[in-house]
Write a protein that holds these residues in place. Structure first.
Motif, short mmCIF file in Angstrom:
data_model
loop_
_atom_site.label_atom_id
_atom_site.label_comp_id
_atom_site.label_asym_id
_atom_site.label_seq_id
_atom_site.Cartn_x
_atom_site.Cartn_y
_atom_site.Cartn_z
N ILE A 133 0.92 -1.17 0.02
CA ILE A 133 -0.12 -0.01 -0.11
C ILE A 133 0.86 1.12 -0.13
O ILE A 133 0.41 2.30 0.05
N GLY A 134 2.16 0.99 0.17
CA GLY A 134 2.90 2.17 -0.07
C GLY A 134 4.62 1.82 -0.53
O GLY A 134 5.06 0.61 -0.05
N GLN A 135 5.12 2.66 -0.87
CA GLN A 135 6.65 2.58 -1.12
C GLN A 135 7.28 3.72 -1.03
O GLN A 135 7.18 4.96 -1.40
N CYS A 136 8.52 3.64 -0.29
CA CYS A 136 9.66 4.79 -0.48
C CYS A 136 11.06 4.36 -0.71
O CYS A 136 11.29 3.31 -0.21
N ALA A 137 11.52 5.08 -1.54
CA ALA A 137 12.76 4.59 -2.32
C ALA A 137 13.85 5.46 -1.86
O ALA A 137 13.49 6.86 -2.04
N GLY A 138 15.10 5.23 -1.83
CA GLY A 138 16.17 6.27 -1.73
C GLY A 138 17.58 5.53 -2.07
O GLY A 138 17.55 4.59 -2.40
N VAL A 139 18.38 6.59 -2.36
CA VAL A 139 19.59 6.18 -2.91
C VAL A 139 20.83 6.97 -1.85
O VAL A 139 20.64 7.89 -1.47
N ILE A 140 21.77 6.15 -1.51
CA ILE A 140 22.61 6.47 -0.51
C ILE A 140 23.96 7.07 -1.64
O ILE A 140 24.34 6.51 -2.42
N HIS A 141 24.20 8.38 -1.49
CA HIS A 141 25.32 9.03 -2.08
C HIS A 141 26.35 9.25 -1.26
O HIS A 141 26.34 9.65 -0.16
N HIS A 142 27.66 8.68 -1.74
CA HIS A 142 28.81 9.01 -1.03
C HIS A 142 29.71 9.82 -1.84
O HIS A 142 29.69 9.68 -3.12
N HIS A 143 30.06 11.09 -1.31
CA HIS A 143 30.91 11.86 -1.94
C HIS A 143 32.18 11.91 -1.41
O HIS A 143 32.44 11.56 -0.27
N PRO A 144 33.29 12.24 -2.24
CA PRO A 144 34.71 12.58 -1.67
C PRO A 144 34.86 13.87 -1.09
O PRO A 144 36.06 13.72 -0.16
N ASP A 145 33.99 14.67 -0.94
CA ASP A 145 34.30 15.86 -0.34
C ASP A 145 33.09 16.37 0.76
O ASP A 145 33.29 17.57 1.20
N LYS A 146 32.23 15.54 0.94
CA LYS A 146 31.20 15.79 1.95
C LYS A 146 30.57 14.80 2.41
O LYS A 146 30.74 13.44 2.10
N PRO A 147 29.88 14.72 3.60
CA PRO A 147 29.35 13.49 4.34
C PRO A 147 28.36 12.84 3.31
O PRO A 147 27.72 13.36 2.42
N THR A 148 28.35 11.47 3.46
CA THR A 148 27.13 10.53 2.86
C THR A 148 25.78 11.18 3.17
O THR A 148 25.63 11.54 4.21
N GLU A 149 24.97 10.96 2.15
CA GLU A 149 23.67 11.64 2.20
C GLU A 149 22.56 10.91 1.72
O GLU A 149 23.13 9.70 0.74
N LEU A 150 21.33 10.75 1.90
CA LEU A 150 20.29 9.87 1.52
C LEU A 150 19.72 10.80 0.53
O LEU A 150 19.02 11.81 1.18
N TYR A 151 19.33 10.33 -0.57
CA TYR A 151 18.36 10.92 -1.49
C TYR A 151 17.16 10.25 -1.56
O TYR A 151 17.25 9.20 -2.02
N VAL A 152 15.91 11.07 -1.13
CA VAL A 152 14.86 10.21 -1.08
C VAL A 152 14.09 10.49 -2.71
O VAL A 152 13.83 11.46 -3.08
#
Length: 142
Positions: free
Chosen positions: A57-76
């Protein structure tokens, strides 16, 4: 079943069969099995599903972004709730679970984009403490 009787499940590479029954409006288009397998196997892709029994009945997808110059972030990347199950706290519960999973994977920030006229989405994200930022969106045909 009561309005709040749903479960949130973290989806992994072995969970393809959990997509057997999907309520209308959860995804933008029909699930393609080849794309589903590739998505579930891709490192850095995370997804939670909301279930009422065996029905998605629902879905939520994200991508983990690793960067060489800043902290890891989650893109929803996507948030979708069945058209029959709106305003029951499902999207909120899915986002909270995705954020928790992102923190466990080392993310210190999450971000997403939505249309300015999507009042329901804007209200949801603000209710979760999201800070509205201005941006310009460009799309490219590849």
């Amino acid at each position: 079943m009561p309005a709040d009787a749903f479960t949130i499940v973290r989806i992994g590479a072995a969970d393809e069969l959990r997509f057997a029954a999907i309520a209308p409006g959860v995804f933008d288009e029909a699930i393609d099995t080849g794309r589903l397998k590739a998505y579930l196997a891709a490192p850095g892709h995370i997804m939670v599903l909301a279930f009422e029994g065996d029905l998605v009945i629902g879905q939520c997808a994200g991508v983990i972004h690793h960067h060489p110059d800043k902290p890891t972030e989650l893109y929803v990347d996507e948030v979708g709730t069945a058209s029959t199950h709106l305003r029951r706290g499902i999207a909120t519960a899915m986002l909270k679970e995705l954020f928790a999973w992102g923190r466990e994977l080392g993310c210190t920030e999450a971000w997403l984009g939505t249309e300015t006229d999507n009042l329901a989405a804007n209200a949801l994200y603000a209710s979760l403490g999201g800070k509205r930022e201005g941006m310009v969106y460009f799309e490219f045909d590849l």
